[in-house]
Design an enzyme around this catalytic site. Structure first.
Site, short mmCIF file in Angstrom:
data_model
loop_
_atom_site.label_atom_id
_atom_site.label_comp_id
_atom_site.label_asym_id
_atom_site.label_seq_id
_atom_site.Cartn_x
_atom_site.Cartn_y
_atom_site.Cartn_z
N THR A 1 38.54 38.78 37.11
CA THR A 1 38.12 39.21 38.46
C THR A 1 37.88 40.73 38.53
O THR A 1 37.66 41.26 39.62
CB THR A 1 39.22 38.87 39.48
OG1 THR A 1 40.46 39.43 38.99
CG2 THR A 1 39.39 37.37 39.66
N SER A 2 37.91 41.40 37.40
CA SER A 2 37.99 42.86 37.38
C SER A 2 36.78 43.62 37.96
O SER A 2 35.63 43.33 37.61
CB SER A 2 38.18 43.28 35.92
OG SER A 2 37.89 44.64 35.74
N ASN A 3 37.09 44.60 38.76
CA ASN A 3 36.07 45.56 39.22
C ASN A 3 35.63 46.44 38.05
O ASN A 3 34.47 46.86 37.97
CB ASN A 3 36.66 46.49 40.29
CG ASN A 3 37.02 45.74 41.54
OD1 ASN A 3 36.21 45.01 42.09
ND2 ASN A 3 38.26 45.90 42.01
N SER A 4 36.58 46.73 37.19
CA SER A 4 36.32 47.61 36.06
C SER A 4 35.27 47.00 35.14
O SER A 4 34.38 47.71 34.63
CB SER A 4 37.64 47.80 35.31
OG SER A 4 37.58 48.89 34.48
#
Ligand code: PLP
Length: 345
Positions: A86-89
């Site tokens: 789910t990472s924004n990064s």
């Protein structure tokens, strides 16, 4: 011992000496919040680091300027990055890799649900090579990334693991050192100085702000609101702050007791929306037109609002809330949000 105090200009010139590539649109703006200021009895501003630019922006684009400089100077012809599904990064890293013309393999921990949404959808649109791994613990990712790196080397490629870069934590702290300086510079024409700064962080971002406060000798309270209990804002945060001070050539030491963090607003766990976090999202959206996210900034804003209500932030003072981004999670968690809005209106 008397600690030397540095100027903002001195910190700026030390930052300028560290190699970086250009990715972000800087400085990000600071937004005055007249309605919420009136409601809450404080002078509230939001620092819009969600508006760094590429692929919906967010706090990682700024720190990727240094991490990507390290990657490109290593002579890499392909990047590897392992992180939560789910990472924004992951999204911001893919955008940065595209801007630099480098292919990227994303090793994403988790499972795909019924619908591909939010950051994962963006990763696919941006064209990263996505490898999904269902691993029990986050630290297992290091090994999975190592396996991909070994596989690429065996194929004759020159991979660079962004997880293992020496700039990984220090770039994230450097980013908030710079962001702190922008906050001071942007508030100056309004004759303001922050008395309190709130940020969604239990780690690296908080470390950078805490270091800047110490280096500038400012009487500001910097508060990190954690979104995961897997981090140690105090020991780890102090270590990152001090590693970053060393990188900048600053003889400044931050001790764990100089770092202010709270775990009170995480709720049932990382990535699980809380009623207070969703309330905070609605409050900022409906009073100021600002969209927060349910994983990080909504929970941090819930902490800020609660601290104001409990009198931990005195009435009348200038407060800056650092918006670190993450809004694609609004779409990935639409069910919980729609239910919450239905229950409230
Ligand atoms: C939107 C958002 N806010 C805050 C954070 C926390 O950043 P850091 O751990 O660098 O302090 C993250 C990290 O992924 C994030 O995506």
């Amino acid at each position: 011992m008397v600690t030397a105090v540095y100027t903002a200009a001195d910190l700026r010139s030390r930052i300028a000496a560290i190699p970086r590539v250009h990715l972000a649109m800087l400085p990000t703006p600071i937004q005055r919040c007249p309605n919420l200021s009136r409601d809450l009895g404080v002078d509230l501003w939001v620092k819009r680091d969600d508006l760094t630019g590429p692929a919906f922006g967010g706090n990682k684009v700024r720190n990727l300027e240094w991490r990507m400089a390290e990657a490109t100077s290593s002579g890499a012809d392909i990047l590897v990055f392992g992180v939560e599904i789910t990472s924004n990064s992951a999204r911001q890293t893919t955008a940065a890799a595209n801007m630099l013309g480098l292919p990227l393999v994303l090793v994403l921990r988790g499972t795909v649900g019924d619908e591909v949404q939010g950051n994962l959808l963006c990763d696919l649109i941006l064209g990263a090579e996505v490898r999904i791994v269902d691993l029990p613990a986050y630290h297992d990712l290091e090994r999975a990334v190592g396996d991909v790196v070994a596989e690429l080397r065996a194929e004759g490629r020159t991979p660079f693991s962004l997880n293992h870069g020496t700039m990984f934590a220090r770039a994230a702290a450097l980013a908030t050192v710079e962001n702190f300086l922008e906050i001071l510079e942007l508030l100056e024409p309004h004759d303001r100085r922050p008395a309190h700064i709130y940020i969604s962080s239990g780690g690296k971002g908080l470390a950078g702000l805490s270091l800047t406060k110490k280096a500038l000798g400012l009487p500001v309270r910097v508060v990190g609101v954690a979104s995961t209990s897997n981090e140690d804002p105090w020991q780890y945060g102090a270590q990152v702050a001090n590693d970053t001070a060393a990188l900048l050539g600053l003889p400044v030491t931050v001790s764990p007791d100089e770092i202010e963090a709270t775990f009170e607003y995480i709720g049932p766990g990382y990535g699980v929306p809380t009623p207070e976090g969703m309330d905070a999202i609605l409050t900022f959206a409906r009073r100021e037109g600002i969209l927060l996210d349910p994983v990080y900034t909504g929970k941090a804003a819930a902490g800020l609002l609660d601290h104001i209500r409990r009198g931990m932030v005195p009435q009348g003072v200038t407060v800056v809330f650092v918006h670190t981004g993450g809004q694609p999670a609004l779409f990935a968690q639409s069910r919980a949000l729609v239910q919450h809005i239905g229950g409230r209106d």
